[in-house]
Design a protein around this motif. Sequence first.
Motif, PDB file in Angstrom:
ATOM      1  N   HIS A  17       0.861  -1.186   0.000  1.00  0.00           N
ATOM      2  CA  HIS A  17       0.000   0.000   0.000  1.00  0.00           C
ATOM      3  C   HIS A  17       0.896   1.234   0.000  1.00  0.00           C
ATOM      4  N   SER A  18       1.176   1.753  -1.190  1.00  0.00           N
ATOM      5  CA  SER A  18       2.134   2.853  -1.306  1.00  0.00           C
ATOM      6  C   SER A  18       1.638   4.129  -0.630  1.00  0.00           C
ATOM      7  N   ALA A  19       0.354   4.437  -0.786  1.00  0.00           N
ATOM      8  CA  ALA A  19      -0.165   5.696  -0.242  1.00  0.00           C
ATOM      9  C   ALA A  19      -0.103   5.712   1.287  1.00  0.00           C
ATOM     10  N   SER A  20      -0.499   4.604   1.920  1.00  0.00           N
ATOM     11  CA  SER A  20      -0.484   4.556   3.382  1.00  0.00           C
ATOM     12  C   SER A  20       0.834   4.006   3.925  1.00  0.00           C
ATOM     13  N   ARG A  21       1.743   3.629   3.012  1.00  0.00           N
ATOM     14  CA  ARG A  21       3.089   3.156   3.376  1.00  0.00           C
ATOM     15  C   ARG A  21       3.050   1.989   4.361  1.00  0.00           C
ATOM     16  N   VAL A  22       2.248   0.979   4.014  1.00  0.00           N
ATOM     17  CA  VAL A  22       2.249  -0.250   4.803  1.00  0.00           C
ATOM     18  C   VAL A  22       2.296  -1.459   3.873  1.00  0.00           C
ATOM     19  N   LEU A  23       2.885  -2.522   4.379  1.00  0.00           N
ATOM     20  CA  LEU A  23       2.883  -3.810   3.695  1.00  0.00           C
ATOM     21  C   LEU A  23       1.838  -4.665   4.403  1.00  0.00           C
ATOM     22  N   GLU A  24       0.819  -5.061   3.659  1.00  0.00           N
ATOM     23  CA  GLU A  24      -0.239  -5.885   4.236  1.00  0.00           C
ATOM     24  C   GLU A  24       0.075  -7.344   3.941  1.00  0.00           C
ATOM     25  N   VAL A  25       0.128  -8.152   4.992  1.00  0.00           N
ATOM     26  CA  VAL A  25       0.468  -9.564   4.829  1.00  0.00           C
ATOM     27  C   VAL A  25      -0.571 -10.421   5.534  1.00  0.00           C
ATOM     28  N   ALA A  26      -1.155 -11.349   4.777  1.00  0.00           N
ATOM     29  CA  ALA A  26      -2.088 -12.317   5.355  1.00  0.00           C
ATOM     30  C   ALA A  26      -1.378 -13.663   5.408  1.00  0.00           C
ATOM     31  N   PHE A  27      -1.306 -14.253   6.603  1.00  0.00           N
ATOM     32  CA  PHE A  27      -0.582 -15.507   6.789  1.00  0.00           C
ATOM     33  C   PHE A  27      -1.510 -16.721   6.814  1.00  0.00           C
ATOM     34  N   SER A  28      -0.901 -17.872   6.594  1.00  0.00           N
ATOM     35  CA  SER A  28      -1.650 -19.125   6.497  1.00  0.00           C
ATOM     36  C   SER A  28      -2.338 -19.521   7.797  1.00  0.00           C
ATOM     37  N   ASP A  29      -1.895 -18.949   8.931  1.00  0.00           N
ATOM     38  CA  ASP A  29      -2.527 -19.299  10.212  1.00  0.00           C
ATOM     39  C   ASP A  29      -3.678 -18.345  10.542  1.00  0.00           C
ATOM     40  N   GLY A  30      -4.010 -17.470   9.584  1.00  0.00           N
ATOM     41  CA  GLY A  30      -5.112 -16.546   9.812  1.00  0.00           C
ATOM     42  C   GLY A  30      -4.675 -15.179  10.301  1.00  0.00           C
TER      43      GLY A  30
END
Length: 137
Positions: A17-30
């Motif tokens: 997310h370039s505008a909000s400067r965050v990396l969003e990560v969804a993991f396999s454990d939920g």
Amino acid sequence: MAGLNKDTPTPQDITVHSASRVLEVAFSDGAHFRIPFELMRVYSPSAEVQGHGPGQETLQTGKRDVTLVALEPVGNYAVQPTFSDGHDSGIYAWDYLYFLGSQQEQLWNDYHQRLQAAGVDRDAPMPEKGGHACGSH
């Protein structure tokens, strides 16, 4: 750096997310994390930031506005981001991304304590290091 074991959750989805400067990560454990680029940059696992042993860390400042210009996969176990300040030597294994995401509050607290202890401002420019090339500017 610990290798992956069968219990290490793996990312199912990674969104920059370039505008909000965050990396969003969804993991396999939920688990689902939004990791600020600044946090990733300040806690880069690279030798340049971490040094070559305890107490060798280089305190990172002036990274509040850093952005991700690239995110390259490394095998099937990590990603290697290129940050807007030219830093690109950090390899973020899945377990390290998980650690950054799950321990954000503690990591921010530690970072602010280290800034206070060093008497430097979070937004101070990094001092130029002589003789240690780390990417061209």
